[in-house]
Design an enzyme around this catalytic site. Structure first.
Site, PDB file in Angstrom:
ATOM      1  N   HIS A 320       0.805  -1.222   0.000  1.00 38.27           N
ATOM      2  CA  HIS A 320       0.000   0.000   0.000  1.00 38.27           C
ATOM      3  C   HIS A 320       0.839   1.273   0.000  1.00 38.27           C
ATOM      4  CE1 HIS A 320      -3.502  -2.541   0.842  1.00 38.27           C
ATOM      5  NE2 HIS A 320      -4.221  -1.505   0.471  1.00 38.27           N
ATOM      6  N   GLY A 321       2.056   1.208   0.482  1.00 36.66           N
ATOM      7  CA  GLY A 321       2.853   2.423   0.456  1.00 36.66           C
ATOM      8  C   GLY A 321       4.204   2.272   1.107  1.00 36.66           C
TER       9      GLY A 321
END
Length: 467
Positions: A320-321
């Site tokens: 996700h990041g």
């Protein structure tokens, strides 16, 4: 360009649909590829070459794996090279700065790094090309010999930017043998309008509340204000992402494709395990098939299963990041899922109301970790939520937020459940003739209200662009 923009709704989409349907079937994939490349290049023209490279690179990897299948070492080297290059590209653009920053912090160095913008959708189309190469290597799918068909799979703009993540095995037959129909096109339009309404009318409006509360210094937030804010974000990210997924699936239907459902009312779940079967379904399915099962899944004892789950949830957060808060967020849910497998799931199953409350609160608290990349701000917000910032339980700001957003929260709660869909299906079955008149009017109203909002409102973010 985003789906929830006037440019896309009234210019790009109608032109693409018109050109697509006046073209012979043999050219329709090519039309989709060109339209998709234009769509992707609209905001990031240079990054289009990364996508083109990934498409050509993995097309030939598939061909070469099949060509040298009898020479296992050669086939394996081609396969391994594909995985390394794909992950290398994703890692460079998404995680290079994160790696450099952490090396500087740990070793007290001052290595400079160019902060390149993240190519939109790179996490999604990289996973798609990897799934194709893996399945070809494992002989689960036949190699795609038509490069235009393969490019359609990789670049298709309906699901390019934010999924759902489409596995090649699920769409291979549709690439060359799909059947467009008026009924499917109409269903696609309905889904697109539903998603547009969720995104523009629900997510954007509750997002304004969260923006207001998030921009307030945490030490000035009452307990109720903090909870209203993060619950607002809880609804914003759901309606933002699920709305975009609905639009993507609807667009797919307009062009004859059946894409998998990506959300199934996750906020009605009675456990964290159930929540993740309903939220971002395509991502969970990808990690299960290509990480969890190859690691051994649950077939090598409980201890190994928990280690496998820990790895999967670490990777889910990291996907996700490039920030520690996403890793913590992934591990946070991993811990709850492991605890549910050990004992917690049997306990919550016996207490229906408590299980719903437990799941919702667990998810809401998880969104705090997800939203705040700065861990100091994250901890400070938690303090506000649980009354450790020495402020009141409720104040005038909280009362104002409640008063002005009460009806919106009611609407968000209702639309987070199957209630509206059940009512719509009931009307279609019970009052076929009247429903045939009333329902289209309702969709026209959603289009009108959404368009009015987009004309007059500058706030139109898309939260999953950064992933």
């Amino acid at each position: 360009m985003v789906f929830s923009s006037l440019l896309f709704i009234f210019i790009f989409l109608p032109l693409t649909v018109f050109i697509y349907y006046i073209s012979p079937k043999t050219l329709r994939n090519f039309i989709l590829v060109i339209a998709s490349l234009i769509f992707y290049a609209w905001g990031e023209p240079l990054y289009i070459f990364i996508m083109i490279f990934s498409t050509i690179f993995d097309y030939f990897n598939g061909v070469l794996i099949v060509k040298y299948r009898n020479r296992k070492i050669v086939s394996f080297i081609i396969f391994l090279n594909s995985i390394i290059i794909n992950l290398g590209i994703l890692g460079f653009f998404k995680y290079y700065n994160f790696l450099v920053d952490n090396i500087n912090s740990i070793l007290n160095l001052n290595i400079t790094a160019s902060h390149l913008p993240l190519p939109v959708g790179i996490s999604f189309y990289t996973f798609q090309t990897m799934s194709y190469v893996i399945d070809v290597y494992l002989n689960k799918v036949s190699v795609q010999k038509n490069i235009i068909s393969f490019a359609t799979y990789v670049t298709m703009f309906p699901q390019l930017v934010a999924g759902p993540i489409v596995k090649y095995a699920d769409i291979s037959k549709q690439l060359d043998n799909r059947k467009e129909s008026l009924f499917k096109f109409g269903s696609g339009v309905e889904l697109f309008i539903t998603g547009l309404g969720k995104k523009v009318l629900l997510a954007n409006n509750i997002g304004l509340l969260w923006n207001s509360i998030k921009s307030t210094p945490t030490k000035e937030l009452s307990v109720i204000s903090a909870w209203l804010g993060i619950i607002g974000f809880t609804f914003q990210i759901y309606f933002d992402f699920s709305g975009y997924s609905d639009m993507a699936i609807g667009l797919g239907k307009m062009f004859g494709f059946d894409l998998m459902k990506n959300f199934n009312y996750p906020y009605i779940s009675k456990s964290v395990t159930e929540f993740w079967r309903r939220w971002h379904i395509s991502l969970g399915a990808w990690f299960k098939e290509y990480v969890y099962i190859p690691l051994g899944g649950n077939k090598k004892g409980h201890r190994k299963q928990y280690i496998n789950l820990f790895i999967v949830w670490f990777l889910t957060g990291f996907w996700h990041g490039a920030s520690w808060n996403f890793i913590l967020w992934g591990l946070y849910f991993g811990v709850f899922i492991i605890l549910e497998k050990i004992f917690l799931l049997n306990w919550v199953k016996q207490k229906t109301i408590i299980s719903h409350i437990y799941t919702f609160l667990t998810v809401v608290i998880g969104w705090v970790l997800f939203e705040f990349e700065n861990m100091g701000e994250c901890i400070s917000f938690f303090k506000s939520m649980f009354g450790f910032n020495n402020l009141s339980f409720i104040d005038s700001n909280a009362l104002y937020y409640l008063k002005t957003n009460f009806l919106l929260f009611i609407l968000l709660i209702i639309c987070s459940t199957p209630i509206m869909a059940n009512i719509l299906n009931f009307l279609k079955k019970k009052f076929k003739l009247k429903a045939a008149i009333v329902i289209p009017i309702a969709y026209i109203l959603i289009i009108f209200l959404s368009t009015s909002y987009l004309v007059n409102e500058s706030y139109n973010p898309f939260l999953y662009f950064k992933f």
